[in-house]
Design a protein around this motif. Sequence first.
Motif, PDB file in Angstrom:
ATOM      1  N   GLU A  47     -26.624  58.615-110.972  1.00  0.00           N
ATOM      2  CA  GLU A  47     -25.956  59.845-110.563  1.00  0.00           C
ATOM      3  C   GLU A  47     -25.579  59.852-109.091  1.00  0.00           C
ATOM      4  N   TYR A  48     -26.073  58.875-108.344  1.00  0.00           N
ATOM      5  CA  TYR A  48     -25.778  58.805-106.915  1.00  0.00           C
ATOM      6  C   TYR A  48     -24.906  57.577-106.634  1.00  0.00           C
ATOM      7  N   GLY A  49     -23.778  57.541-107.342  1.00  0.00           N
ATOM      8  CA  GLY A  49     -22.901  56.375-107.259  1.00  0.00           C
ATOM      9  C   GLY A  49     -22.407  56.078-105.861  1.00  0.00           C
ATOM     10  N   ARG A  50     -22.187  57.107-105.069  1.00  0.00           N
ATOM     11  CA  ARG A  50     -21.710  56.903-103.696  1.00  0.00           C
ATOM     12  C   ARG A  50     -22.829  56.442-102.783  1.00  0.00           C
ATOM     13  N   GLN A  51     -23.916  57.208-102.746  1.00  0.00           N
ATOM     14  CA  GLN A  51     -25.019  56.892-101.845  1.00  0.00           C
ATOM     15  C   GLN A  51     -25.699  55.574-102.200  1.00  0.00           C
ATOM     16  N   TYR A  52     -25.858  55.317-103.495  1.00  0.00           N
ATOM     17  CA  TYR A  52     -26.566  54.122-103.928  1.00  0.00           C
ATOM     18  C   TYR A  52     -25.625  53.008-104.364  1.00  0.00           C
ATOM     19  N   ALA A  53     -24.412  53.033-103.836  1.00  0.00           N
ATOM     20  CA  ALA A  53     -23.509  51.908-104.087  1.00  0.00           C
ATOM     21  C   ALA A  53     -24.209  50.624-103.661  1.00  0.00           C
ATOM     22  N   HIS A  54     -24.855  50.678-102.500  1.00  0.00           N
ATOM     23  CA  HIS A  54     -25.697  49.582-101.999  1.00  0.00           C
ATOM     24  C   HIS A  54     -26.868  50.216-101.263  1.00  0.00           C
ATOM     25  N   ARG A 106     -23.056  49.236-107.493  1.00  0.00           N
ATOM     26  CA  ARG A 106     -21.985  48.247-107.434  1.00  0.00           C
ATOM     27  C   ARG A 106     -22.590  46.850-107.273  1.00  0.00           C
ATOM     28  N   PRO A 107     -21.798  45.816-107.524  1.00  0.00           N
ATOM     29  CA  PRO A 107     -22.325  44.453-107.347  1.00  0.00           C
ATOM     30  C   PRO A 107     -22.773  44.220-105.913  1.00  0.00           C
ATOM     31  N   ALA A 108     -23.696  43.321-105.733  1.00  0.00           N
ATOM     32  CA  ALA A 108     -24.186  42.989-104.393  1.00  0.00           C
ATOM     33  C   ALA A 108     -23.044  42.464-103.530  1.00  0.00           C
ATOM     34  N   ARG A 144     -28.698  37.827 -99.987  1.00  0.00           N
ATOM     35  CA  ARG A 144     -29.785  36.929-100.371  1.00  0.00           C
ATOM     36  C   ARG A 144     -31.023  37.703-100.811  1.00  0.00           C
ATOM     37  N   THR A 145     -31.112  38.958-100.428  1.00  0.00           N
ATOM     38  CA  THR A 145     -32.236  39.798-100.830  1.00  0.00           C
ATOM     39  C   THR A 145     -32.199  40.010-102.351  1.00  0.00           C
ATOM     40  N   PRO A 146     -33.329  39.936-103.035  1.00  0.00           N
ATOM     41  CA  PRO A 146     -33.343  40.235-104.468  1.00  0.00           C
ATOM     42  C   PRO A 146     -32.642  41.565-104.741  1.00  0.00           C
ATOM     43  N   TYR A 147     -31.742  41.588-105.709  1.00  0.00           N
ATOM     44  CA  TYR A 147     -30.851  42.734-105.917  1.00  0.00           C
ATOM     45  C   TYR A 147     -30.890  43.185-107.370  1.00  0.00           C
ATOM     46  N   ARG A 148     -31.119  44.501-107.562  1.00  0.00           N
ATOM     47  CA  ARG A 148     -31.133  45.070-108.907  1.00  0.00           C
ATOM     48  C   ARG A 148     -29.900  45.940-109.094  1.00  0.00           C
ATOM     49  N   SER A 165     -29.404  56.745 -93.814  1.00  0.00           N
ATOM     50  CA  SER A 165     -28.127  56.320 -94.371  1.00  0.00           C
ATOM     51  C   SER A 165     -27.168  55.891 -93.270  1.00  0.00           C
ATOM     52  N   VAL A 166     -26.240  55.029 -93.655  1.00  0.00           N
ATOM     53  CA  VAL A 166     -25.239  54.477 -92.738  1.00  0.00           C
ATOM     54  C   VAL A 166     -23.902  54.398 -93.478  1.00  0.00           C
ATOM     55  N   PRO A 167     -22.796  54.196 -92.760  1.00  0.00           N
ATOM     56  CA  PRO A 167     -21.506  54.035 -93.436  1.00  0.00           C
ATOM     57  C   PRO A 167     -21.520  52.856 -94.414  1.00  0.00           C
ATOM     58  N   ALA A 168     -20.664  52.923 -95.429  1.00  0.00           N
ATOM     59  CA  ALA A 168     -20.637  51.908 -96.479  1.00  0.00           C
ATOM     60  C   ALA A 168     -20.418  50.506 -95.928  1.00  0.00           C
TER      61      ALA A 168
END
Length: 228
Positions: free
Chosen positions: A152-159, A103-105, A110-114, A193-196
């Motif tokens: 494939e990890y849309g939930r975990q890697y949302a951010h 998802r968007p940052a 401010r951290t570089p975001y891919r 991991s932590v809550p979203a």
Amino acid sequence: MRTGLALCAVLFTTAGAPVAPPLPARLADTGGGSQLITAVAPDTRSTTGTVTWWERRDGRWHRAGSAPARFGAKGLADGARREQGTDTTPTGLYELPYAFGTRPAPPGTRTPYRRVNRDSWWCQDNRSRVYNRWSEPLAADCRARESEHLEEYGRQYAHALVVGFNYERPVRGRGAGIFLHVNGRGATAGCVSVPAAAMARILAWADPAATPHIAIGTRSGATAITRY
């Protein structure tokens, strides 16, 4: 410098009762910056604990936020001796090279975001020249079955934040793809991991100019967080 900290190892309230200083003041090293994330588990068998983010102001560490955390399904292991595929979270003090997400940052990041797309992979193939690196597209010498297709990890890697474990000079077989990311359904395969909502807050808080690091460890014992 450590002598000075030792002399201040115990603080006192106005009533005279001893009070421990903030956790970062008790660590052997905090990375030299003014921001720090601590991830603490009760012991190496634990799969849950607490993540706290701290900032140093006026010569003292202050808690900026805290959230419940999850660790590897097989607990934690000393990062210097951890083995790949053990489902353990590596203990130690690590840099946080950059952030990424499906998802968007979050606003304020401010951290570089891919941004993750369908060609985004994290190579975990010990035989590849891009072992423990983002690969986009997947490198020819990196087997897909030995890697993570990040989309494939849309939930975990949302951010997520990349944890610099085994990153600067990767040791084959030590482990790859350790992140601070959003909770999935249970314990992780070695990440923290932590809550979203907490992950979004951390990304909005982290400032590269403050050289943030993450310290991962247990309350006591050989992997006590205060060792790092």
